[in-house]
Design an enzyme around this catalytic site. Structure first.
Site, mmCIF file in Angstrom:
data_model
loop_
_atom_site.group_PDB
_atom_site.id
_atom_site.type_symbol
_atom_site.label_atom_id
_atom_site.label_comp_id
_atom_site.label_asym_id
_atom_site.label_seq_id
_atom_site.Cartn_x
_atom_site.Cartn_y
_atom_site.Cartn_z
ATOM 1 N N SER A 136 -24.192 12.004 9.377
ATOM 2 C CA SER A 136 -23.575 10.817 9.446
ATOM 3 C C SER A 136 -24.309 9.648 9.243
ATOM 4 O O SER A 136 -24.016 8.688 8.681
ATOM 5 C CB SER A 136 -22.696 10.733 10.601
ATOM 6 O OG SER A 136 -21.867 11.797 11.155
ATOM 7 N N GLU A 244 -12.622 10.124 1.165
ATOM 8 C CA GLU A 244 -13.058 11.536 1.926
ATOM 9 C C GLU A 244 -12.362 11.552 3.354
ATOM 10 O O GLU A 244 -12.033 12.576 3.615
ATOM 11 C CB GLU A 244 -14.451 11.643 2.016
ATOM 12 C CG GLU A 244 -15.031 12.657 2.934
ATOM 13 C CD GLU A 244 -16.658 13.025 2.863
ATOM 14 O OE1 GLU A 244 -17.237 13.658 3.821
ATOM 15 O OE2 GLU A 244 -17.232 12.543 1.985
ATOM 16 N N GLN A 281 10.538 25.172 30.322
ATOM 17 C CA GLN A 281 10.533 23.557 30.367
ATOM 18 C C GLN A 281 8.920 23.215 29.776
ATOM 19 O O GLN A 281 8.924 22.386 29.027
ATOM 20 C CB GLN A 281 10.826 22.962 31.396
ATOM 21 C CG GLN A 281 10.741 21.651 31.515
ATOM 22 C CD GLN A 281 11.187 20.695 32.848
ATOM 23 O OE1 GLN A 281 10.538 20.907 33.761
ATOM 24 N NE2 GLN A 281 12.319 19.982 32.945
ATOM 25 N N GLN A 338 -2.802 28.845 22.373
ATOM 26 C CA GLN A 338 -2.490 29.295 23.740
ATOM 27 C C GLN A 338 -0.875 29.846 24.114
ATOM 28 O O GLN A 338 -0.906 30.906 24.675
ATOM 29 C CB GLN A 338 -2.619 28.054 24.753
ATOM 30 C CG GLN A 338 -2.546 28.185 26.153
ATOM 31 C CD GLN A 338 -3.489 29.065 26.827
ATOM 32 O OE1 GLN A 338 -4.762 29.440 26.284
ATOM 33 N NE2 GLN A 338 -3.198 29.545 28.007
ATOM 34 N N GLY A 342 -2.223 36.393 23.659
ATOM 35 C CA GLY A 342 -3.211 37.353 23.114
ATOM 36 C C GLY A 342 -3.180 37.442 21.838
ATOM 37 O O GLY A 342 -4.044 37.631 21.094
ATOM 38 N N GLY A 366 -18.002 12.679 9.129
ATOM 39 C CA GLY A 366 -18.157 11.774 10.258
ATOM 40 C C GLY A 366 -17.878 12.041 11.593
ATOM 41 O O GLY A 366 -16.418 12.282 11.694
#
Length: 379
Positions: A136, A244, A281, A338, A342, A366
């Site tokens: 950077s 970019e 929920q 998550q 699995g 960056g």
């Protein structure tokens, strides 16, 4: 989850459809093999060029479409609906990170020599800025270029160069004076004596993208290969960082959209605790919040591209955008993984690929911390 924006034009939807058809025809069902071999086949890239997708913002005399930054963003976002980020970045480095140096700073003779072939996909490009000790911090590069009669002699190494193994044309940043920012850009063709791939680098993600260390050992290029003004390369690099970073933000938003799509489908079908996961929920609410954040980031993304078309100075905005989307994509994709349990850790699943590919978006182009410093110093 792609919704219309106040900036949309009819040609934008046409472009989205064209890119979607290309992905369905050329990428889906084929790109697993590219992940294994470590690069995108050249014939695929050539067909993208032939389809007119490699020069959207370039002059029509070189095969470009002379489109604006909003249209270019539409392309990057549409491309980023693919779950194969190695393919996406191979293309975006060529279109938004490397070849723009030729477009912006190239002389008429340089463009006549190279740009038509770049737009057609006959020449694939890479940009050599990053080094082992300077990423950077562009002013910290150590590669040098010294004038010797009608030639420049380049010495140094470049690191983490996307398209570095298989590109045909490289735009190399080198110090041409003692000043911290006395950097110039040079055109170096593959096969130039002394110019070589030191090694192909193995990455955690972006597996279908080739990445290399480049070595320049007394590489001699004609004086005519100086790209732009001597000593002004630092400012050229800074200018192109805005293009970019918008492209990388589009990539991040595209990953968020795809991860949410995949996860909504999965949790509605996956049975656990007496019903689909969607009945839980906490899962419904977390997905809803991540979708809200993604839509907000996308709105900011489009506003930044629109401001480019209006000629505004948007360094602070784009730095915010890059930091925001680089962190957001990691939050969204990891949470979606998550919720796949699995199965989300298995190599054959798109969510696993999105998870490992997303990590670099808070680092490459960056790092988040650098972006936030760019924001803070402009208050």
């Amino acid at each position: 989850m792609t919704t219309t924006t106040i900036y949309d034009a009819p040609e934008h939807e046409t472009l989205r459809d064209q890119v979607a058809r290309f992905l369905a025809r050329e990428v889906d069902g084929k790109a697993d093999a590219w992940e294994e071999q470590g690069f995108v086949p050249r014939d695929v890239l050539r067909r993208m060029g032939q389809a007119g997708l490699f020069g959207l913002m370039y002059e029509s005399q070189y095969g470009g479409a002379e489109a604006d930054a909003l249209t270019n963003l539409v392309f990057a976002e549409a491309l980023s609906q693919s779950t194969y980020a190695g393919f996406i970045i191979t293309v975006l480095v060529h279109t938004d990170m490397a070849s723009p140096h030729l477009h912006h700073a190239g002389s008429p003779s340089q463009k006549d020599k190279y740009l038509r072939k770049v737009v057609a996909g006959e020449l694939i490009t890479a940009v050599g800025i990053t080094e082992a000790g300077a990423g950077s911090d562009v002013a910290g590069i150590r590669t040098t270029a010294k004038r010797d009669g009608d030639e420049w002699v380049l010495n140094g190494t470049k690191m983490f160069i996307t398209n570095g193994v298989h590109a045909d044309l490289y735009f190399i940043a080198a110090k041409t004076g003692p000043g911290k920012r006395e950097v110039s850009m040079f055109i170096v063709e593959k096969g130039t004596p002394g110019f070589s791939v030191g090694r192909a680098l193995k990455k955690t993600g972006w597996l279908s993208s080739d990445t290399a260390e480049l070595v320049l050992d007394n590489v001699r290029v004609p004086a005519a290969n100086l790209l732009g003004e001597e000593g002004k390369g630092f400012y050229s690099v800074m200018k192109n960082f805005q293009t970019e970073r918008i492209a990388l933000a589009a990539m991040a938003v595209g990953h968020c959209q795809q991860a949410l799509r995949l996860t909504l489908d999965y949790v509605r079908q996956r049975q656990a605790f007496g019903g689909p996961l969607w009945n839980q929920q906490t899962i419904r609410q977390r997905l809803s919040m991540m979708d809200a954040k993604t839509r907000a980031a996308r709105a900011f993304l489009y506003q930044c591209a629109w401001r480019v078309t209006q000629g505004h100075d948007i360094v602070q905005d784009v730095s915010m955008l890059k930091a925001l989307t680089g962190e957001l994509v990691n939050e969204v994709v990891q949470t979606c993984q998550q919720f796949h349990g699995g199965m989300g850790y298995m190599r054959e699943t798109p969510i696993e690929r999105l998870w490992r590919d997303a990590r670099i978006l808070a680092i490459g182009g960056g790092a988040t911390e650098v972006m936030l410093e760019e924001v803070a110093k402009r208050y």
